[in-house]
Design a protein around this motif. Structure first.
Motif, mmCIF file in Angstrom:
data_model
loop_
_atom_site.group_PDB
_atom_site.id
_atom_site.type_symbol
_atom_site.label_atom_id
_atom_site.label_comp_id
_atom_site.label_asym_id
_atom_site.label_seq_id
_atom_site.Cartn_x
_atom_site.Cartn_y
_atom_site.Cartn_z
ATOM 1 N N ILE A 264 -6.820 5.750 0.565
ATOM 2 C CA ILE A 264 -5.977 5.508 1.739
ATOM 3 C C ILE A 264 -6.305 6.502 2.846
ATOM 4 O O ILE A 264 -6.383 6.144 4.011
ATOM 5 C CB ILE A 264 -4.489 5.576 1.358
ATOM 6 N N PRO B 125 -2.763 11.017 12.230
ATOM 7 C CA PRO B 125 -3.258 9.843 12.965
ATOM 8 C C PRO B 125 -2.222 9.271 13.926
ATOM 9 O O PRO B 125 -2.570 8.702 14.957
ATOM 10 C CB PRO B 125 -3.568 8.827 11.857
ATOM 11 N N MET B 126 -0.930 9.430 13.597
ATOM 12 C CA MET B 126 0.106 8.887 14.468
ATOM 13 C C MET B 126 0.113 9.569 15.831
ATOM 14 O O MET B 126 0.606 9.021 16.800
ATOM 15 C CB MET B 126 1.489 9.072 13.833
ATOM 16 N N LEU C 222 -5.669 -6.257 9.893
ATOM 17 C CA LEU C 222 -6.192 -4.940 9.537
ATOM 18 C C LEU C 222 -5.770 -3.899 10.574
ATOM 19 O O LEU C 222 -5.321 -2.801 10.229
ATOM 20 C CB LEU C 222 -7.719 -4.987 9.455
ATOM 21 N N PHE D 176 -9.324 5.338 4.552
ATOM 22 C CA PHE D 176 -8.976 4.234 5.447
ATOM 23 C C PHE D 176 -8.366 4.767 6.750
ATOM 24 O O PHE D 176 -8.708 4.333 7.846
ATOM 25 C CB PHE D 176 -7.992 3.309 4.722
ATOM 26 N N LEU D 177 -7.476 5.772 6.623
ATOM 27 C CA LEU D 177 -6.805 6.295 7.810
ATOM 28 C C LEU D 177 -7.751 7.105 8.698
ATOM 29 O O LEU D 177 -7.601 7.136 9.914
ATOM 30 C CB LEU D 177 -5.617 7.177 7.403
ATOM 31 N N ILE E 23 0.832 -1.207 0.000
ATOM 32 C CA ILE E 23 0.000 0.000 0.000
ATOM 33 C C ILE E 23 0.864 1.254 0.000
ATOM 34 O O ILE E 23 0.593 2.221 -0.712
ATOM 35 C CB ILE E 23 -0.939 0.023 1.233
ATOM 36 N N ALA E 24 1.932 1.228 0.809
ATOM 37 C CA ALA E 24 2.676 2.462 1.062
ATOM 38 C C ALA E 24 3.573 2.878 -0.103
ATOM 39 O O ALA E 24 3.751 4.072 -0.347
ATOM 40 C CB ALA E 24 3.514 2.307 2.338
ATOM 41 N N VAL F 8 -2.062 -3.109 10.137
ATOM 42 C CA VAL F 8 -1.838 -2.280 8.948
ATOM 43 C C VAL F 8 -2.284 -0.857 9.238
ATOM 44 O O VAL F 8 -1.584 0.112 8.954
ATOM 45 C CB VAL F 8 -2.594 -2.846 7.723
ATOM 46 N N TYR F 9 -3.452 -0.734 9.860
ATOM 47 C CA TYR F 9 -3.981 0.588 10.144
ATOM 48 C C TYR F 9 -3.058 1.374 11.073
ATOM 49 O O TYR F 9 -2.756 2.536 10.824
ATOM 50 C CB TYR F 9 -5.376 0.476 10.765
ATOM 51 N N MET G 238 -0.679 12.361 6.879
ATOM 52 C CA MET G 238 -0.107 11.059 7.236
ATOM 53 C C MET G 238 0.285 11.037 8.718
ATOM 54 O O MET G 238 0.168 10.023 9.396
ATOM 55 C CB MET G 238 1.170 10.798 6.416
ATOM 56 N N TYR H 238 -6.416 6.707 -5.569
ATOM 57 C CA TYR H 238 -5.656 5.853 -4.654
ATOM 58 C C TYR H 238 -5.371 6.592 -3.340
ATOM 59 O O TYR H 238 -5.601 6.086 -2.247
ATOM 60 C CB TYR H 238 -4.362 5.451 -5.346
ATOM 61 N N ILE I 121 -11.193 7.577 12.909
ATOM 62 C CA ILE I 121 -11.144 8.837 13.649
ATOM 63 C C ILE I 121 -12.480 9.559 13.518
ATOM 64 O O ILE I 121 -13.008 10.111 14.485
ATOM 65 C CB ILE I 121 -9.970 9.706 13.149
ATOM 66 N N LEU J 176 0.771 1.812 9.260
ATOM 67 C CA LEU J 176 0.967 2.220 7.866
ATOM 68 C C LEU J 176 1.817 3.497 7.718
ATOM 69 O O LEU J 176 2.726 3.532 6.884
ATOM 70 C CB LEU J 176 -0.382 2.381 7.159
ATOM 71 N N PRO J 177 1.564 4.548 8.516
ATOM 72 C CA PRO J 177 2.376 5.757 8.349
ATOM 73 C C PRO J 177 3.870 5.512 8.563
ATOM 74 O O PRO J 177 4.705 6.160 7.936
ATOM 75 C CB PRO J 177 1.839 6.695 9.433
#
Lengths: 274, 274
Positions: free
Chosen positions: B15, A100-101, A145, B18-19, A74-75, A148-149, A97, B11, B23, A152-153
């Protein structure tokens, strides 16, 4: 000069003492607890108990690998797209990106329960159009899932960073020599981005293999990972610390071996990590 | 490559969806009138009020801030001094081995780092005869400083490499004593690295759950641990309210930071492309 180097030594010494006390000694403690019993006598019993947990070990590695590969797939295109877009867009995408982290990962994981649950959002939708509800939560798929969620970042950022560093003139040279877009990616961009891939893979694989929260929340009782077992030993109190230590010891060595093997594939010195 | 392809945009959007879907779910359910985090039963702000009446949550928030502030300041000072010393070590072997040890907390899974530190504290507690309240604010601080230090060092080291060594010598030639020259010449030059190290240490501390989980006691719960305890039972929407607030604060902060850095950076970016 001598005085200056003496001062240098003084400046570094608090850290050296700290690193010895709180990085090296704790690792020694893990080894010590792994090979001793309650009364401090040498024993191999704790190590022998590891074989009881072969299942969780294998499952952790399998799910961790799966999550890492999916993240990479994906990344990589995403990092490529971001690195090749305009300056303003790059900035916005990086912000999106990273945002969310900074959120608490426990709550981000938990909110997947709202989405995937038996009466969750997806199943509400599915039953509304007249289909049978799906079994989504408490499956291995849900755990992957979640991994990955959550991570991912960590894959996108290092790959993006390394792509920015790629010399544009190399790409242009390849194009001048008649390479098509696919060939440029395959022969120029991909080989040059390997160090970024390696640090991305590390940053996703290590937390995935050792997670316990994601498997607890999204995997139910069916997916016991090695992190879950270590956490259980911690909860059980002092008598179980020895088994917990031996599990940590093996996990540590396992990951060390994985990283060493992976680093063979690249000449990176790890400097892309931050 | 300048051409923006539709597929690429699609794309990226997928993503981002998804992220951000989980939230968004969190934000929506924070306004739930009912107790559930899976069924909406009307809109209300009551969980935001509830949040500030919850003593345990407020206490854990205070603990989180105390630990983050103290640990990030200590690790930044110790880490900057250590980076300075590391940079000036003459022996390559010494520098390499210290850097290897520094990398350990970043490479090791958090669960192993946390477990190992916990073992050390338990061992010392036993040796010193401390039974009650062994784990608490001090152990939490030690752990946080330990895992923050590598990030500070790795942020400061590259900046030290970039500084012109002649400047330091010039200052000394002009009669400035070494220590003063360090504070007047080197420190301002590496300040951006120190600040990003400090910021990174702070955010890592606020966000850390796994390591804190193993080394905190009942009196020193941080917010992530409090959230974990709550998700063990049943999450009420006040936790979602909390993360909505955190989300907004971070969004504003990142946007401000972005605004500031975008005004400063165009020159730098142009240089890199040359």
């Amino acid at each position: 000069m001598n005085r200056s180097s003496f001062r240098t030594r003084i400046a570094g010494s608090p850290y050296l003492v700290w690193a010895a006390l709180f990085i090296l000694v704790p690792l020694g403690m893990v080894a010590y607890y792994s090979f001793t019993d309650q009364s401090g006598r040498f024993t191999l019993d704790n190590m022998a108990r590891i074989s009881d947990y072969t299942g969780p070990f294998l499952l952790s590695i399998w799910l961790g690998l799966l999550a890492t590969v999916i993240c990479l797939i994906i990344a990589y295109p995403l990092a490529y797209l971001i690195a090749n877009s305009g300056e303003k867009r790059q900035r916005t995408m990086m912000l999106l990106m990273m945002l969310p982290m900074w959120m608490n990962f426990l709550l981000r994981t938990y909110s997947w329960m709202t989405i995937l649950g038996d009466n969750g959002l997806i199943n509400t939708l599915v039953t509304a159009i007249g289909l049978d509800p799906l079994k989504l939560i408490n499956t291995r798929g849900a755990v992957v899932l979640g991994m990955v969620y959550d991570f991912l970042p960590y894959m996108v950022l290092p790959i993006y960073t390394i792509m920015l560093k790629i010399d544009r003139s190399l790409v242009e040279a390849a194009q001048d020599l008649g390479a098509g877009r696919l060939n440029v990616v395959k022969n120029v961009i991909f080989p040059l981005s390997v160090p970024g891939i390696v640090s991305g893979v590390t940053m996703v694989f290590v937390p995935s293999v050792s997670t316990f929260y994601i498997s607890q929340k999204l995997g139910g009782t069916g997916t016991l990972l090695i992190g879950d077992i270590i956490e259980q030993q911690f909860q059980l109190g002092e008598t179980s610390l020895h088994v917990g230590a031996s599990l940590s010891f093996v996990l540590m060595i396992l990951i060390f071996v994985c990283l060493t093997v992976m680093n063979r594939f690249s000449d990176s010195d790890g400097s892309v990590l931050v | 490559m300048k051409k923006k392809s539709f597929a690429g945009t699609l794309y990226t959007v997928l993503i981002l969806f998804f992220l951000y879907a989980p939230i968004a779910v969190m934000i929506v359910f924070s306004f739930n009138a009912g107790r559930s985090t899976s069924v909406m039963s009307g809109l209300s702000f009551k969980w935001y009020g509830e949040l500030f009446r919850d003593r345990a949550t407020i206490n854990s928030l205070v603990n989180t801030v105390i630990v983050a502030v103290i640990s990030s300041i200590v690790s930044t000072i110790m880490g900057t001094a250590a980076a300075t010393a590391l940079f000036r070590y003459k022996s390559n072997v010494l520098r390499k081995s210290v850097l290897t040890v520094t990398n350990i907390p970043m490479m090791n899974p958090d669960i192993v780092t946390g477990f190992a530190l916990m073992l050390l504290f338990v061992f010392c507690g036993r040796a010193l005869g401390i039974q009650k309240d062994l784990l608490g604010l001090p152990t939490l601080l030690i752990a946080h400083i330990t895992f923050e230090l590598p990030y500070v060092i790795l942020n400061v080291l590259p900046k030290l490499r970039q500084t012109d060594p002649n400047l330091f010598e010039a200052a000394q030639d002009l009669g400035c004593p070494p220590l003063r020259a360090y504070f007047k010449v080197i420190l301002p030059a590496i300040m951006p690295g120190i600040l990003s190290g400090l910021m990174m240490a702070f955010t890592l501390s606020v966000d850390d759950f796994i390591i804190s989980y193993f080394v905190s006691g009942p009196t020193s719960q941080t917010l992530p641990i409090q959230i974990y305890a709550m998700t063990k039972r049943d999450v009420t929407p006040d936790m979602y309210a909390l993360s909505t607030i955190i989300f907004l604060v971070i969004l504003v902060m990142l946007m401000l930071y972005n605004g500031i850095s975008s005004q400063k950076s165009p020159k730098k970016v142009r240089q890199r492309h040359r």
